[in-house]
Design an enzyme around this catalytic site. Sequence first.
Site, mmCIF file in Angstrom:
data_model
loop_
_atom_site.group_PDB
_atom_site.id
_atom_site.type_symbol
_atom_site.label_atom_id
_atom_site.label_comp_id
_atom_site.label_asym_id
_atom_site.label_seq_id
_atom_site.Cartn_x
_atom_site.Cartn_y
_atom_site.Cartn_z
ATOM 1 N N SER A 49 0.840 -1.204 0.000
ATOM 2 C CA SER A 49 0.000 0.000 0.000
ATOM 3 C C SER A 49 0.870 1.247 0.000
ATOM 4 O O SER A 49 0.582 2.214 -0.714
ATOM 5 C CB SER A 49 -0.921 0.008 1.227
ATOM 6 O OG SER A 49 -1.789 -1.097 1.219
ATOM 7 N N GLU A 50 1.922 1.252 0.831
ATOM 8 C CA GLU A 50 2.855 2.385 0.860
ATOM 9 C C GLU A 50 4.280 1.933 1.135
ATOM 10 O O GLU A 50 4.516 0.944 1.841
ATOM 11 C CB GLU A 50 2.452 3.417 1.926
ATOM 12 C CG GLU A 50 1.311 4.341 1.543
ATOM 13 C CD GLU A 50 -0.034 3.839 1.993
ATOM 14 O OE1 GLU A 50 -1.054 4.474 1.660
ATOM 15 O OE2 GLU A 50 -0.073 2.804 2.684
ATOM 16 N N THR A 51 5.200 2.702 0.590
ATOM 17 C CA THR A 51 6.632 2.622 0.889
ATOM 18 C C THR A 51 7.066 4.025 1.293
ATOM 19 O O THR A 51 6.668 5.004 0.660
ATOM 20 C CB THR A 51 7.423 2.161 -0.337
ATOM 21 O OG1 THR A 51 7.007 0.838 -0.703
ATOM 22 C CG2 THR A 51 8.923 2.157 -0.063
ATOM 23 N N HIS A 80 -1.063 4.550 8.388
ATOM 24 C CA HIS A 80 -0.244 3.404 8.784
ATOM 25 C C HIS A 80 1.222 3.605 8.415
ATOM 26 O O HIS A 80 2.113 3.192 9.169
ATOM 27 C CB HIS A 80 -0.854 2.087 8.262
ATOM 28 C CG HIS A 80 -0.222 1.486 7.064
ATOM 29 N ND1 HIS A 80 -0.585 1.831 5.781
ATOM 30 C CD2 HIS A 80 0.746 0.548 6.944
ATOM 31 C CE1 HIS A 80 0.140 1.123 4.918
ATOM 32 N NE2 HIS A 80 0.948 0.348 5.596
#
Length: 281
Positions: A49-51, A80
């Site tokens: 979802s994210e880095t 998050h």
Amino acid sequence: MPRPRARTFAQVDVFAETPYFGNPVAVVLDGDDISETDMVRVARWMNLSETTFVVTPTSDKADYGLRIFTPGGEVPFAGHPTLGSAHAWLKAGGSPSATTTLIQECGLGLVEVRCSDAGLSFRAPELLREGPLEPAHLDRIAQGLCITRDQIIAHQWVDNGPGWAAVLLGSAAEVLAVEPDERRMNELMLGIVGAHPEGAPLQFEVRAFGAPAGVPEDPATGSLIAGLAQWLIGSGVAPREYRVGQGSRLGRAGVLTVCAEGEQIWVGGNSVTCIRGTIDL
């Protein structure tokens, strides 16, 4: 082209009371001097979802800066990744200037992260957009969720950066039963929420859909929970302290906590490092 070098790296499971059941975030802890092009490339390759990339802040009030990328590009704020990156930064030896609070600088500005025995929590940022959804947008949402308009009990913009819209359904069971039309959902950034029965260990169930993240459904979404809390508590639908479940339709078991203190709302949950080492960039 400069030669890659080993940079400290961690992958953290966020909002996970049991490891590997939350929402993972990849954290590059030495993100200075990495080009934006390479940040985008790495985020797509990670396919989470994210880095995030921890960088030197531009504000002297911040403990560190953070750039947050989905597989689709950079976002100004996400919940998050904020907690997972704070967790990784502290575990790597980071020392906040204040004893119990650290300050993260991101595209949205400065975000407070509170450190306590109960874990980490972030202060919900101000909403950039609020108020009821437009009728045409609400029609698109109902079509995307494959539900009727009368199944939507209430609706609101709860945008604190990513662009969230939200709808309240009649129950948590209704939220879990939704079978969305993914083709139509690709056009939306949407959270759906419903209440669990009184006495249940979790008070609300949430699902998050958003094409800009590059994933059809997100397993645990701090920014959405923060925006929802401002709406639900402010309208009297939710108490000032509650627990949210998210991700069960994806085989996850995310648990997020919400606590209102005066005008401030804090969103938290457990984080655990699952992978640590280096990444060549």
